[in-house]
Design a protein around this motif. Structure first.
Motif, PDB file in Angstrom:
ATOM      1  N   GLN A 118       0.826  -1.202   0.000  1.00  0.00           N
ATOM      2  CA  GLN A 118       0.000   0.000   0.000  1.00  0.00           C
ATOM      3  C   GLN A 118       0.861   1.252   0.000  1.00  0.00           C
ATOM      4  OE1 GLN A 118      -2.326  -1.029   3.555  1.00  0.00           O
ATOM      5  NE2 GLN A 118      -4.160  -1.003   2.287  1.00  0.00           N
ATOM      6  N   TYR A 159       2.574   1.708  -3.401  1.00  0.00           N
ATOM      7  CA  TYR A 159       1.631   2.208  -4.412  1.00  0.00           C
ATOM      8  C   TYR A 159       1.434   3.708  -4.262  1.00  0.00           C
ATOM      9  CZ  TYR A 159      -2.679   2.780  -7.079  1.00  0.00           C
ATOM     10  OH  TYR A 159      -3.621   3.205  -7.983  1.00  0.00           O
ATOM     11  N   THR A 160       1.279   4.163  -3.017  1.00  0.00           N
ATOM     12  CA  THR A 160       1.067   5.587  -2.762  1.00  0.00           C
ATOM     13  C   THR A 160       2.281   6.412  -3.178  1.00  0.00           C
ATOM     14  OG1 THR A 160      -0.394   5.070  -0.913  1.00  0.00           O
ATOM     15  CG2 THR A 160       0.514   7.292  -0.997  1.00  0.00           C
ATOM     16  N   ALA A 220      -3.946   4.596  -1.805  1.00  0.00           N
ATOM     17  CA  ALA A 220      -4.048   3.190  -2.184  1.00  0.00           C
ATOM     18  C   ALA A 220      -5.495   2.838  -2.496  1.00  0.00           C
ATOM     19  CB  ALA A 220      -3.521   2.302  -1.060  1.00  0.00           C
ATOM     20  N   ILE A 267       4.629   5.609  -5.422  1.00  0.00           N
ATOM     21  CA  ILE A 267       4.894   5.553  -6.858  1.00  0.00           C
ATOM     22  C   ILE A 267       3.874   6.357  -7.648  1.00  0.00           C
ATOM     23  CG2 ILE A 267       4.969   4.016  -8.868  1.00  0.00           C
ATOM     24  CD1 ILE A 267       6.099   1.857  -6.996  1.00  0.00           C
ATOM     25  N   THR A 268       2.607   6.234  -7.295  1.00  0.00           N
ATOM     26  CA  THR A 268       1.545   6.881  -8.067  1.00  0.00           C
ATOM     27  C   THR A 268       1.132   8.239  -7.500  1.00  0.00           C
ATOM     28  OG1 THR A 268      -0.207   5.819  -6.777  1.00  0.00           O
ATOM     29  CG2 THR A 268       0.654   4.610  -8.693  1.00  0.00           C
ATOM     30  N   ASP A 269       1.585   8.536  -6.282  1.00  0.00           N
ATOM     31  CA  ASP A 269       1.209   9.768  -5.595  1.00  0.00           C
ATOM     32  C   ASP A 269      -0.309   9.872  -5.445  1.00  0.00           C
ATOM     33  OD1 ASP A 269       1.821  12.080  -4.233  1.00  0.00           O
ATOM     34  OD2 ASP A 269       1.638  13.362  -5.994  1.00  0.00           O
ATOM     35  N   ARG A 270      -0.953   8.732  -5.268  1.00  0.00           N
ATOM     36  CA  ARG A 270      -2.388   8.672  -5.044  1.00  0.00           C
ATOM     37  C   ARG A 270      -2.672   7.737  -3.877  1.00  0.00           C
ATOM     38  NH1 ARG A 270      -5.398   7.066 -10.452  1.00  0.00           N
ATOM     39  NH2 ARG A 270      -3.912   5.345 -10.260  1.00  0.00           N
TER      40      ARG A 270
END
Length: 237
Positions: A37, A40-41, A48, A43-46
């Protein structure tokens, strides 16, 4: 060597080690999913996605159940050894025993709350619309885990294994009390710890009286069902 007081198979130290190993495996699985989680946050800056939150619960419970089942099976445990014996003709007593345990526990926790008001938790219900939508998205999966999988695992761990081992060493009364306190402590939040400790004590008494893990599981599932109903009501309002 004294045998278990309500099931013919005694619980040994190695059997209780299976509980510890399964708990460690669950923590490792949770850490790995939490790292996923976090990754993911980053890498994508969004935030999870919701499914990762679901995966955390599924992975944790699935890992613990799988590891525990494998270890017990390796030690020769069968389904009957776990304590899921058929309820006798006294099973109908659960119709009044379960409500009685719930009512007595509620009265006791209200008394504790009145004496120790600082234990009353702050209102943490989600008020943001996005938070509610997210909660509704994973609620069904979480409820299935909470209502079925969780109670089965916890009854086997606490009312069969952890309660069965000290039965042979310190006696029925002390083993019942200590495992009930431990069951409450693992829930971390003070008001929840008190409530779950009382419910755990009720589960233990029902298991001993009926000589079947089904009795404790019935109370456990009713308790979780009532808690889930409150959660659903909070999310939908």
């Amino acid at each position: 060597m004294r045998q278990h007081t309500w099931n013919p198979r005694p619980v040994t130290v190695r059997d209780t080690l299976a509980v510890l190993i399964s708990f460690v495996a669950m923590l490792v699985a949770m850490i790995l999913v939490a790292l996923a989680q976090r990754g993911y946050t980053m890498i994508t800056d969004r935030p999870a996605p919701t499914w990762l939150g679901i995966a955390l619960g599924v992975t944790a419970m699935g890992t613990q159940a799988g590891v525990l089942a494998a270890l017990l099976r390796r030690r020769g445990w069968r389904w009957a050894d776990l304590g899921f014996a058929r309820l006798s003709c006294r099973g109908w007593h659960l119709l009044w025993q379960i409500p009685t345990v719930m009512i007595v526990s509620l009265i006791l926790i209200l008394l504790v709350a009145a004496l120790l008001p600082d234990l009353t938790p702050a209102d943490t219900a989600p008020t943001d619309a996005a938070a509610r939508a997210s909660g509704q998205a994973w609620m069904l999966t979480a409820l299935l885990l909470y209502l079925i999988v969780g109670p089965v695992i916890e009854e086997v761990v606490f009312r069969r294994l952890l309660m069965g081992w000290p039965d042979r060493t310190v006696g029925v009364v002390l083993s019942t009390l200590t495992t009930s306190v431990l069951f409450g402590l693992i829930h971390l939040v003070p008001p929840v710890m008190i409530w779950t400790g009382l419910i755990g004590l009720g589960c233990a008494l029902l298991v001993r009286w009926h000589r079947s893990l089904w009795a404790g599981l019935a109370l456990h599932m009713v308790n979780n069902l009532m808690a889930s109903a409150g959660l659903i009501a909070a999310l939908l309002t």
